[in-house]
Scaffold this active site. Structure first.
Site, PDB file in Angstrom:
ATOM      1  N   SER A   1     -25.844 -44.034 -36.328  1.00 51.77           N
ATOM      2  CA  SER A   1     -24.729 -44.653 -37.045  1.00 51.77           C
ATOM      3  C   SER A   1     -25.185 -45.747 -38.005  1.00 51.77           C
ATOM      4  O   SER A   1     -24.584 -45.940 -39.060  1.00 51.77           O
ATOM      5  CB  SER A   1     -23.720 -45.229 -36.055  1.00 51.77           C
ATOM      6  OG  SER A   1     -23.213 -44.225 -35.227  1.00 51.77           O
TER       7      SER A   1
ATOM      8  N   HIS B   1     -24.128 -50.900 -36.899  1.00 52.92           N
ATOM      9  CA  HIS B   1     -23.334 -50.531 -38.071  1.00 52.92           C
ATOM     10  C   HIS B   1     -23.478 -51.581 -39.169  1.00 52.92           C
ATOM     11  O   HIS B   1     -23.710 -51.253 -40.334  1.00 52.92           O
ATOM     12  CB  HIS B   1     -21.857 -50.406 -37.690  1.00 52.92           C
ATOM     13  CG  HIS B   1     -21.579 -49.335 -36.699  1.00 52.92           C
ATOM     14  ND1 HIS B   1     -20.340 -49.159 -36.118  1.00 52.92           N
ATOM     15  CD2 HIS B   1     -22.375 -48.366 -36.163  1.00 52.92           C
ATOM     16  CE1 HIS B   1     -20.376 -48.131 -35.284  1.00 52.92           C
ATOM     17  NE2 HIS B   1     -21.597 -47.644 -35.297  1.00 52.92           N
TER      18      HIS B   1
END
Length: 336
Positions: free
Chosen positions: A191, A243
């Site tokens: 991610s 992230h």
């Protein structure tokens, strides 16, 4: 286990941000506008790196499940292996891993990101290896679908070298920030790298501003997608630090690697050589590139220094943990 999952990323083709100013191609009797400006003589790159990354992640997940071998190694845990007909590929009991995947111990053994092993056992390679591991089938599917929607288009426009560099460096940047702030759990997933591609798309829009027509719509669309996905990161078991770190790394890399010629320069290519006065890139593009490169190098260097010195940023930032998990009456964040 901190799960670096993303939500349903980027199913838009940025149609509102079409930078091609009226130049349309004819195809099968109709017309269409590509999402980015494409010169008449320019051909799109063939996307092969992104599909290869998908294949590599799927292959790695299969290897992890073979090593995990739930029927043999799941001893004493409350629950039975899921999908036992798969044999050694069967999943851990849902009470241990609700994402249909291996155990935390298997992920840790094969390269999951874990602060103590990186800092005290000098296993810095985990900052890269964790990008190729996934916590379960659901986690893998979410990330790989997102990669296909985002990465293939970027690779077609900018080539495999630049997109591959952004993917890997963003994953590395996400791992650094994750390892700095998460001390009590492991983290896996691509991610951070995916958010790096999103960040690069945003900076590409800014640095190539002159070739976009509906600028406000393009910015708004992309920002909404980014905000929604970062908001998902405040749920428990989702590593939002990866992230954020990946997004910031990709955002700076976009200014450096995704420069496009100014629209005025592209128009001037149709003029006689003596009439070409436009420069290929603007001064502002060069400034953005230089500043972003300095900030990127400084940020990664500072992060690595703090990490391997064993510093804990949580001691200096009492609210930073809320960036990754916000406790509510329905859940707590003790496991993050």
């Amino acid at each position: 286990m901190s799960d670096r999952s993303t939500s349903h990323l980027l199913r838009t083709n940025m149609a509102n941000g079409d930078p091609e100013r009226g130049a349309k191609r004819q195809q099968q009797g109709g017309y269409f506008s590509p999402p980015y400006y494409v010169e008449p003589q320019e051909t799109l790159w063939t996307s092969w790196l992104v599909p290869m990354i998908v294949v590599a992640n799927v292959a790695m997940f299969i290897v992890v499940m073979i090593v995990n071998n739930c029927p043999k190694n799941n001893l004493g845990f409350d629950g039975r292996c899921v999908a036992r007909f798969l044999g050694r590929l069967s999943f851990e009991p849902l009470r241990e891993n609700p994402l249909f995947g291996p155990s935390s111990s298997t992920l840790e053994k094969l390269g999951a990101l874990e602060w103590n092993k990186v800092v005290h056992e000098h296993q810095g390679w985990r900052l890269i290896s964790c990008i190729w591991l996934h916590a379960g089938v659901i986690h893998l599917l979410a990330n790989m679908l997102s990669l296909v929607f985002i990465g293939i288009r970027l690779e077609q426009q900018f080539g495999f070298v630049r997109v591959g560099a952004i993917y890997l460096l963003s994953g590395f940047g996400g791992s650094i920030l994750s390892c700095l702030f998460l001390r009590s759990s492991i983290s896996v997933g691509a991610s951070g790298a995916l958010f790096g591609l999103l960040g690069a798309m945003l900076s590409e829009l800014f640095t190539n501003w002159t070739i976009y027509t509906n600028k406000a719509a393009a910015v708004l669309t992309l920002v909404i997608i980014i905000v929604i996905n970062l908001a998902v990161g405040i749920l428990p078991h989702v590593d939002n630090f990866a992230h954020i770190g990946g997004f910031c790394t990709g955002f700076f890399l976009g200014f450096v690697l995704l420069l496009r010629p100014q629209f005025g320069w592209m128009e001037s290519q149709n003029l006689p050589p003596q009439a070409r006065a436009k420069s290929k890139h603007s001064i502002l593009q060069y400034v953005f590139c230089a500043v972003a490169l300095v900030l990127l190098i400084a940020g990664i260097t500072a992060g690595l220094v703090l990490l391997f010195r064993g510093d804990n940023p949580n001691n200096h930032c009492s609210w930073c943990h809320y960036l990754s998990c916000v406790p509510t009456s329905r859940w707590n964040c003790n496991s993050n």
